[in-house]
Design an enzyme around this catalytic site. Structure first.
Site, PDB file in Angstrom:
ATOM      1  N   VAL A 118       4.818   3.005   0.895  1.00  0.00           N
ATOM      2  CA  VAL A 118       4.628   1.738   0.178  1.00  0.00           C
ATOM      3  C   VAL A 118       5.685   0.722   0.612  1.00  0.00           C
ATOM      4  O   VAL A 118       5.375  -0.459   0.843  1.00  0.00           O
ATOM      5  CB  VAL A 118       4.651   1.957  -1.357  1.00  0.00           C
ATOM      6  CG1 VAL A 118       4.632   0.626  -2.103  1.00  0.00           C
ATOM      7  CG2 VAL A 118       3.463   2.820  -1.790  1.00  0.00           C
ATOM      8  N   GLY A 161       9.582   4.335   3.044  1.00  0.00           N
ATOM      9  CA  GLY A 161       8.401   5.065   2.577  1.00  0.00           C
ATOM     10  C   GLY A 161       7.092   4.350   2.892  1.00  0.00           C
ATOM     11  O   GLY A 161       7.088   3.232   3.421  1.00  0.00           O
ATOM     12  N   HIS A 210      -8.662   4.038  -2.098  1.00  0.00           N
ATOM     13  CA  HIS A 210      -9.181   4.778  -3.254  1.00  0.00           C
ATOM     14  C   HIS A 210     -10.569   4.226  -3.614  1.00  0.00           C
ATOM     15  O   HIS A 210     -10.790   3.014  -3.566  1.00  0.00           O
ATOM     16  CB  HIS A 210      -8.303   4.560  -4.497  1.00  0.00           C
ATOM     17  CG  HIS A 210      -6.976   5.248  -4.466  1.00  0.00           C
ATOM     18  ND1 HIS A 210      -6.555   6.075  -3.463  1.00  0.00           N
ATOM     19  CD2 HIS A 210      -5.956   5.240  -5.387  1.00  0.00           C
ATOM     20  CE1 HIS A 210      -5.344   6.536  -3.739  1.00  0.00           C
ATOM     21  NE2 HIS A 210      -4.955   6.041  -4.897  1.00  0.00           N
ATOM     22  N   CYS A 221      -1.954   2.788  -8.881  1.00  0.00           N
ATOM     23  CA  CYS A 221      -2.898   2.241  -7.887  1.00  0.00           C
ATOM     24  C   CYS A 221      -4.350   2.274  -8.374  1.00  0.00           C
ATOM     25  O   CYS A 221      -5.094   1.304  -8.204  1.00  0.00           O
ATOM     26  CB  CYS A 221      -2.765   2.988  -6.568  1.00  0.00           C
ATOM     27  SG  CYS A 221      -2.580   4.766  -6.725  1.00  0.00           S
TER      28      CYS A 221
END
Ligand code: A2P
Length: 343
Positions: A22, A20, A250, A138
């Site tokens: 991550v 994946g 982010h 996160c």
């Protein structure tokens, strides 16, 4: 701190969810930081079992989590979703393996440590018995790294945060969805939303995770509850979490009210000295943090530090970090580094 694992030249490390977004970054960071590994095991679902992933130039065959026996593993880094973690993390922990779990499955469990190494490493003590450590959300991680040095100086009373979250926070398929929708719309085709709740290309979605009874989303609840668990239950926190068409990084607009005097100058000095923080704050030079600079980097970037003229002892900050690195994979590897640290 007493060591968690005895001193060895290398440890048996399992990465669960290794295929994946991550999991792949966990492997990259383990390699970059030269984590001492005697044996690496890459684990995912039966869908990708038998395929290979690369680590330090060598191919490793993906094992099926359902049939993988964790006996002998020292540390497992999990990033394979909450249900997978609820089912399998206890099995690893019972076999004597420390699990650092990136899902939300265990974060708010009172007996589980929720850890950001720059903020509350001492909370890891809780993991000696149950061997499960939760990696925070996160958006929470980058927020608390920026709040901690300020809260240590003058207690924070209230935080209001609005997020601008990259699609990589929703996994590899969401990254593909943004790319595909963008390509389709630019070539006059329809854009289909299958992973995110609405079209994300050329759009902004104020909806991350599911809606709850009180009208907040679960992502917003995670930020509120996790921040209080990690830092201080007395801090009032409220959040609006928003998905934006950015691949990695982010951003957060943060408004903070302190219990006593604090101003932008002092906050800038405190943040400049803080572990894991990089201040970029030059309004004259039009310099401020953005996802384009944070992507692929380790620090939490802080800028736009200014007094809130509408309220006493209040500040605004703009906080940006690579959500897949510091927001997930890097934080997990930093926790693993504490687990192997010797006095
Ligand atoms: P797989 O590739 O076999 O589906 P992302 O967050 O980028 O979507 O990645 C999710 C990761 O979690 C992938 O490595 C995926 O493996 C893994 N995963 C998802 N569900 C399971 C499961 N039930 N058991 C093991 N791994 C899982």
């Amino acid at each position: 701190m007493e060591p968690f694992l005895s001193e060895k030249d290398g440890y048996v490390v399992a990465v669960v969810g290794a295929t994946g977004a991550v999991g792949q970054t966990m492997l990259e960071i383990l390699a970059e930081r030269d984590f001492p590994i005697s044996e690496l095991v890459v684990v995912a679902s039966s869908r990708s079992a038998g395929s290979t992933v690369e680590f330090k130039g060598k191919d490793y065959v993906v094992q099926d989590l359902e049939t993988f026996d964790p006996t002998g593993s020292d540390i497992a880094l999990f990033s394979a979703g909450g249900d997978t973690s609820r089912e399998h993390a206890p099995r690893f922990a019972e076999a004597g393996c420390y699990v650092v779990d990136n899902s939300s499955a265990w974060r708010m469990d009172e007996s589980v440590a929720l850890v950001v190494p720059e903020v509350n490493p001492h909370a890891l003590e809780m993991a000696r018995e149950n061997r499960i450590i939760a990696n925070p959300n996160c958006s929470t991680i980058q927020l608390v790294v920026a709040l901690k040095p300020l809260h240590d100086a003058v207690a924070i009373e209230r935080v209001v945060v609005s997020t601008y979250q990259a699609v990589s926070g929703a996994g590899g398929k969401a990254i593909e969805e943004l790319a595909e929708q963008t390509r389709n719309l630019l070539s006059g085709k329809e854009a289909e939303a299958n992973i995110l709740p609405a079209r994300i290309a050329f759009n902004v979605i104020p909806h991350i995770d599911v809606f709850l009874e009180d009208g907040y989303t679960r992502e917003e609840h995670k930020m509120i509850e996790e921040t209080r668990k990690i830092m201080d239950a007395d801090i009032a926190v409220t959040a609006t979490t928003v998905r934006v068409p950015v691949f990695y990084g982010h951003s957060e607009a943060v408004n903070i009210t302190f219990s006593g005097p604090m101003d932008a100058g002092r906050a800038r000095e405190l943040l400049a000295d803080a572990e894991g923080v990089c201040v970029v704050d030059d309004p004259k030079g039009e310099d401020y943090p953005m996802p384009s600079m944070a992507a692929g980097s380790d620090p939490v970037w802080v800028g736009r530090i200014r007094n809130d003229h509408s309220s006493f002892n209040s500040l605004h900050l703009w906080v940006v970090a690579d959500n897949v690195r510091k927001g997930a994979a890097l934080n997990a590897v930093q926790i693993a580094e504490i687990l192997i640290r010797q006095p």
